[in-house]
Write a protein that holds these residues in place. Structure first.
Motif, PDB file in Angstrom:
ATOM      1  N   GLY A   1      -0.531  -2.541   1.716  1.00 39.05           N
ATOM      2  CA  GLY A   1      -1.315  -1.313   1.771  1.00 39.05           C
ATOM      3  C   GLY A   1      -2.734  -1.618   2.194  1.00 39.05           C
TER       4      GLY A   1
ATOM      5  N   ASP B   1      -5.577   3.542   4.782  1.00 37.30           N
ATOM      6  CA  ASP B   1      -4.453   4.393   4.381  1.00 37.30           C
ATOM      7  C   ASP B   1      -4.963   5.723   3.813  1.00 37.30           C
ATOM      8  OD1 ASP B   1      -2.661   2.498   5.125  1.00 37.30           O
ATOM      9  OD2 ASP B   1      -2.126   1.857   3.090  1.00 37.30           O
TER      10      ASP B   1
ATOM     11  N   THR C   1      -0.829   8.357   0.943  1.00 37.56           N
ATOM     12  CA  THR C   1      -0.093   7.107   1.138  1.00 37.56           C
ATOM     13  C   THR C   1      -0.355   6.154  -0.029  1.00 37.56           C
ATOM     14  OG1 THR C   1      -0.246   7.345   3.540  1.00 37.56           O
ATOM     15  CG2 THR C   1       0.264   5.145   2.678  1.00 37.56           C
TER      16      THR C   1
END
Length: 312
Positions: free
Chosen positions: A69, A74, A78
């Motif tokens: 991530g 992001d 998300t």
């Protein structure tokens, strides 16, 4: 709430790595079958740099899993989906991530309805410093606190650590420069600053989260916990380095007024912003005897002990 079972740490920088190692090696981890994961960028996980490969291998050897991530790029939704499987998220991504990131993380945690959260607030007492300080990044920390205080679904705690101990003695920070034999006081020689070494922050945070005396829960009381290795005046810092090196240091005071003038000439200079806040002396120091780790009987390195280990 039940005992913490699934922990996600955001980032594996200097502090994140220490917290990960301390959580992984805590006796409660195996006793209660606690899983630990760390959120890393895809580029970090696939890095071919030897230092990164060594770091990742060390984490794997501790049975720490990786989650891909990017907290900067992001979207909030998300991140929220990445956080959802965990019952504790510990953010170890500091100001280098840029403005807005801490709030985005907090919103993502709340949206995912994570039971417990430790935000990136490993530093000073932002409530005492208040809004509108010279270090504008601190205002977002207050925004995160307001957001967390406005809700009741996610229990949270803040671990207030003061300055990293190493910062006292790093030449680039401008307090002590061992090579040039200089030491500067921010605001005045009797001004004080609380410091804690990252290794100790990791150890104490793991004990706060997993230690038996808390049963893993009641420390998440929606307020800051204060820890410390030491609270020292700049006069004492000067004595420490002179005693250790056996030579006199040139001593100067960096007044708040001087730094404010320098900041006016260079308004994006982050070091000037920090120096104003620490020079003002509000919210940057607290009594070691009143800290969580002192009352729990958990020792942490003093400034002098750290200096003896790292400067001599």
């Amino acid at each position: 709430m039940n005992l913490v079972k699934n922990i996600l740490v955001l980032g594996a920088g200097e502090l994140g790595t220490e917290i990960l190692h301390s959580l992984a090696n805590h006796p409660a981890r195996n006793e209660h079958n606690i899983s630990i994961a760390v959120l890393l960028r895809a580029s970090t996980i696939s890095s071919t740099e030897q230092s990164k490969i060594h770091q990742l291998d060390a984490l794997r050897s501790l049975n720490i899993s990786f989650v891909t991530g990017d907290i900067v790029n992001d979207a909030q939704h998300t991140l929220s989906s990445l956080f959802k499987p965990y019952d504790l998220v510990i953010s170890c991504t500091g100001f280098i991530a840029g403005k807005g990131t801490q709030l985005k993380i907090a919103h993502a945690v709340l949206s995912a309805k994570i039971p417990r959260f430790i935000p990136w607030q490993f530093g000073v007492d932002y409530d005492v410093i208040g809004p509108g300080s010279a270090q504008d990044l601190f205002d977002e920390q207050l925004d995160v606190r307001r957001l967390l205080r406005s809700q009741s679904e996610t229990a949270w705690l803040i671990v207030s650590t003061g300055m990293f101990t190493s910062f006292l003695f790093e030449g680039g920070v401008g307090i002590v420069d061992v090579q040039r034999a200089t030491v500067r006081a921010l605001g005045g020689w009797e001004n004080k600053v609380t410091v804690t070494a990252p290794t100790d922050i990791g150890k104490i945070t793991a004990e706060i989260v997993l230690g038996e005396r808390q049963a893993g829960e009641e420390v998440f009381a929606n307020k800051p916990i204060f820890i410390a290795g030491d609270t020292v005046s700049y006069a004492k810092v000067a004595r420490i380095v002179e005693d250790l090196t056996g030579k006199p240091f040139q001593k100067t005071v960096l007044t708040v007024e001087d730094v404010e003038e320098a900041l006016a000439r260079d308004p994006t200079n982050s070091l000037h912003k920090y120096n104003v806040v620490f020079g003002q002396g509000r919210g940057v120091a607290w009594d070691v005897g009143e800290t969580w780790n002192f009352k729990a009987g958990i020792p942490a390195l003093t400034a002098e002990e750290w200096a003896k280990m790292n400067l001599v």
